[in-house]
Design an enzyme around this catalytic site. Structure first.
Site, PDB file in Angstrom:
ATOM      1  N   ASN A   9      80.890  24.178  39.111  1.00 30.50           N
ATOM      2  CA  ASN A   9      79.516  23.804  39.466  1.00 30.50           C
ATOM      3  C   ASN A   9      79.238  24.100  40.939  1.00 30.50           C
ATOM      4  O   ASN A   9      78.771  23.243  41.691  1.00 30.50           O
ATOM      5  CB  ASN A   9      79.260  22.327  39.141  1.00 30.50           C
ATOM      6  CG  ASN A   9      77.776  21.972  39.199  1.00 30.50           C
ATOM      7  OD1 ASN A   9      76.915  22.855  39.269  1.00 30.50           O
ATOM      8  ND2 ASN A   9      77.467  20.686  39.166  1.00 30.50           N
ATOM      9  N   GLU A  35      80.538  29.048  36.532  1.00 28.97           N
ATOM     10  CA  GLU A  35      79.435  28.503  37.330  1.00 28.97           C
ATOM     11  C   GLU A  35      79.797  28.500  38.823  1.00 28.97           C
ATOM     12  O   GLU A  35      79.676  27.480  39.501  1.00 28.97           O
ATOM     13  CB  GLU A  35      79.030  27.103  36.854  1.00 28.97           C
ATOM     14  CG  GLU A  35      77.589  26.777  37.165  1.00 28.97           C
ATOM     15  CD  GLU A  35      77.073  25.497  36.516  1.00 28.97           C
ATOM     16  OE1 GLU A  35      75.893  25.176  36.763  1.00 28.97           O
ATOM     17  OE2 GLU A  35      77.829  24.829  35.782  1.00 28.97           O
ATOM     18  N   ASP A 148      83.615  27.370  29.695  1.00 21.18           N
ATOM     19  CA  ASP A 148      82.610  26.373  29.332  1.00 21.18           C
ATOM     20  C   ASP A 148      81.804  26.935  28.169  1.00 21.18           C
ATOM     21  O   ASP A 148      80.967  27.822  28.358  1.00 21.18           O
ATOM     22  CB  ASP A 148      81.723  26.088  30.545  1.00 21.18           C
ATOM     23  CG  ASP A 148      80.631  25.077  30.249  1.00 21.18           C
ATOM     24  OD1 ASP A 148      80.539  24.607  29.098  1.00 21.18           O
ATOM     25  OD2 ASP A 148      79.846  24.767  31.170  1.00 21.18           O
ATOM     26  N   ASN A 150      79.828  25.055  26.304  1.00 22.55           N
ATOM     27  CA  ASN A 150      78.599  24.262  26.202  1.00 22.55           C
ATOM     28  C   ASN A 150      78.321  23.799  24.774  1.00 22.55           C
ATOM     29  O   ASN A 150      77.163  23.689  24.352  1.00 22.55           O
ATOM     30  CB  ASN A 150      77.401  25.042  26.766  1.00 22.55           C
ATOM     31  CG  ASN A 150      77.082  24.631  28.198  1.00 22.55           C
ATOM     32  OD1 ASN A 150      77.013  23.447  28.505  1.00 22.55           O
ATOM     33  ND2 ASN A 150      76.891  25.601  29.065  1.00 22.55           N
ATOM     34  N   HIS A 245      82.376  18.754  35.776  1.00 20.35           N
ATOM     35  CA  HIS A 245      83.404  19.086  34.794  1.00 20.35           C
ATOM     36  C   HIS A 245      84.763  18.732  35.390  1.00 20.35           C
ATOM     37  O   HIS A 245      84.887  18.495  36.597  1.00 20.35           O
ATOM     38  CB  HIS A 245      83.408  20.584  34.485  1.00 20.35           C
ATOM     39  CG  HIS A 245      82.183  21.073  33.780  1.00 20.35           C
ATOM     40  ND1 HIS A 245      82.185  21.500  32.472  1.00 20.35           N
ATOM     41  CD2 HIS A 245      80.908  21.237  34.230  1.00 20.35           C
ATOM     42  CE1 HIS A 245      80.974  21.901  32.131  1.00 20.35           C
ATOM     43  NE2 HIS A 245      80.177  21.752  33.181  1.00 20.35           N
TER      44      HIS A 245
END
Length: 254
Positions: A9, A35, A148, A150, A245
């Site tokens: 992130n 990310e 990820d 999602n 995360h």
């Protein structure tokens, strides 16, 4: 061979929170990031090199401060593949792959479906990516796809499956897709070793969700079924905090 996958992130923010020091202590051989939210020239490459990651590769989104993936490694790959050659995917920097002698590692960041338009985009991405992996698996049968996704696969992968049944990330169509992905010949490595509930990899920043462990397991290290006997462990490192995360790991016999 220890491989870690981590949606940071924002890699610059994670570095400020101690990411480099943690990696130096954890000592994974390969790390897949998602990310990253940065261009390569904005990342402190030297910091990774100083702790042994001489080989690092980054695939950023065209949009600044958004999406992006990367892989750092202590070993030189035979080949590096940036993207999928599907333009709308690659525009957002969601896929990078390193091929080694005995296995290949891919860092994957599937879009989130935060609104109707993005959900449509996510579903299209998922369908096209499934086709891409189906073809790729014909040539590479020792593939590890870390990242990820999602998507929560099953009710035990989300803290409140009833209330979230109509929320993107736990929609029936998304969960069915993830099962199709597994049915291509992949193994959810974590579930080899741990089949219990309340093991999550992402928590919203709202309402003390992480403190109360109200999370979602949306990060996976999927491995080709041909690698199953080489997988020695797989973990979710819930106590590591540089992001919303947490990192996940796998140890394989090289």
């Amino acid at each position: 061979m220890k491989i870690i996958s981590y949606n940071v992130n924002g890699i610059r923010a994670a570095i400020k929170k101690g990411l480099i020091e943690w990696l130096d202590n954890e000592k994974p051989d390969i790390v897949c990031f998602q990310e990253i939210k940065a261009l390569k020239e904005q990342i402190d490459i030297k910091a990774f090199e100083n702790i042994g990651y001489k080989f690092n590769y980054w695939f950023s989104a065209n949009k600044k401060g958004y999406s992006g993936v990367g892989i750092i490694s202590k070993y030189k790959p035979i080949k590096v593949k940036y993207g999928t050659d599907i333009s709308y995917m690659d525009f957002e920097g969601r896929n990078i792959r390193l091929d080694f002698e005995n296995f290949s590692v891919m860092s994957l960041y599937i879009p989130s479906g935060t609104n109707f338009k993005r959900l449509e985009f996510k579903l299209k991405y998922m369908d096209d990516f499934l086709d891409y992996i189906s073809l790729l698996s014909e040539n590479i049968n020792n593939l590890i796809i870390a990242g990820d996704y999602n998507i929560c696969h099953k009710p035990i992968d989300i803290h409140d499956p009833l209330r979230n049944k109509n929320v993107s990330g736990f929609l029936p169509i998304e969960r069915e897709w993830l099962q199709k992905f597994i049915d291509l010949g992949f193994i959810d490595s974590f579930r080899i070793f741990n089949k219990s509930a309340h093991n999550y990899s992402w928590w919203t920043y709202r309402a003390n969700a992480r403190v109360n462990n109200k999370g979602w397991r949306i990060d996976y290290i999927m491995a080709s079924k041909y690698l199953k006997e080489k997988i020695k462990s797989a973990k979710i490192l819930q106590n590591i905090i540089h992001s919303d995360h947490c990192p996940i790991s796998i140890v394989i016999q090289d």
